[in-house]
Design a protein around this motif. Structure first.
Motif, PDB file in Angstrom:
ATOM      1  N   ASN A   1      49.359  30.205  74.474  1.00 54.49           N
ATOM      2  CA  ASN A   1      49.113  28.992  73.705  1.00 54.49           C
ATOM      3  C   ASN A   1      47.766  28.425  74.119  1.00 54.49           C
ATOM      4  O   ASN A   1      47.457  28.380  75.314  1.00 54.49           O
ATOM      5  CB  ASN A   1      50.226  27.964  73.960  1.00 54.49           C
TER       6      ASN A   1
ATOM      7  N   ASN B   1      46.329  23.305  68.741  1.00 50.50           N
ATOM      8  CA  ASN B   1      47.467  23.703  69.570  1.00 50.50           C
ATOM      9  C   ASN B   1      48.105  24.882  68.849  1.00 50.50           C
ATOM     10  O   ASN B   1      48.938  24.705  67.965  1.00 50.50           O
ATOM     11  CB  ASN B   1      48.445  22.546  69.744  1.00 50.50           C
TER      12      ASN B   1
ATOM     13  N   ASP C   1      49.556  29.122  68.934  1.00 49.70           N
ATOM     14  CA  ASP C   1      50.114  30.251  69.670  1.00 49.70           C
ATOM     15  C   ASP C   1      49.484  31.545  69.163  1.00 49.70           C
ATOM     16  O   ASP C   1      49.249  31.694  67.956  1.00 49.70           O
ATOM     17  CB  ASP C   1      51.632  30.325  69.485  1.00 49.70           C
TER      18      ASP C   1
END
Length: 143
Positions: free
Chosen positions: A59, A80, A82
């Protein structure tokens, strides 16, 4: 943060967790619409697929100051995201090739931040700012 294949082979338990912070302030020099970037927090896991292939699930969390597409004033953009990438010494078009026996997390993070920057960011008050400057635009219904 870098790992050699020898270091990865010594890890006994997978998934192997990692966490670090990077300074990507050089982004300001590379991308003219990026005014600044806070420290980039990276955390994730390494999974061994075989002795020469490793999967990185991680992440990226940071705040970038970017140019508003309408006013050019700074606007904060929170990234933010992944990511999952596979690195191997074996040739495979879906994997990244391990060069020089080393996997560099900084390069992974740098390329993913660059590739995932938004094309356009707009301040919430952009139209009001433009109006105060005597500029009137039709508001985009997609915003």
């Amino acid at each position: 943060m870098k790992w050699s294949l020898q270091q990865l082979k010594k890890i006994n338990s997978f998934p192997h967790a990692f966490s670090t912070t990077f300074d990507l302030s050089a982004l300001v020099e590379v991308k003219e619409d990026v005014y600044g970037v806070n420290p980039v927090n990276v955390s994730g896991n390494i999974t061994r697929i075989d002795d020469e292939t490793y999967q990185f699930d991680f992440n990226i969390d940071c705040v970038l100051s970017m140019a508003c597409s309408l006013t050019l004033d700074p606007v904060d953009y929170h990234m933010n995201e992944d990511f999952s990438e596979v690195y191997s010494t074996k040739d495979n078009e879906d994997w990244y090739k391990i060069e020089k026996n080393t996997i560099d997390l900084f390069e992974m993070v740098w390329s993913n931040v660059i590739m995932n920057l938004p094309i356009r960011v707009v301040r919430e008050d952009a139209y009001e700012i433009l109006a105060s400057r005597g500029i009137t635009l039709e508001q985009d219904n997609q915003e």
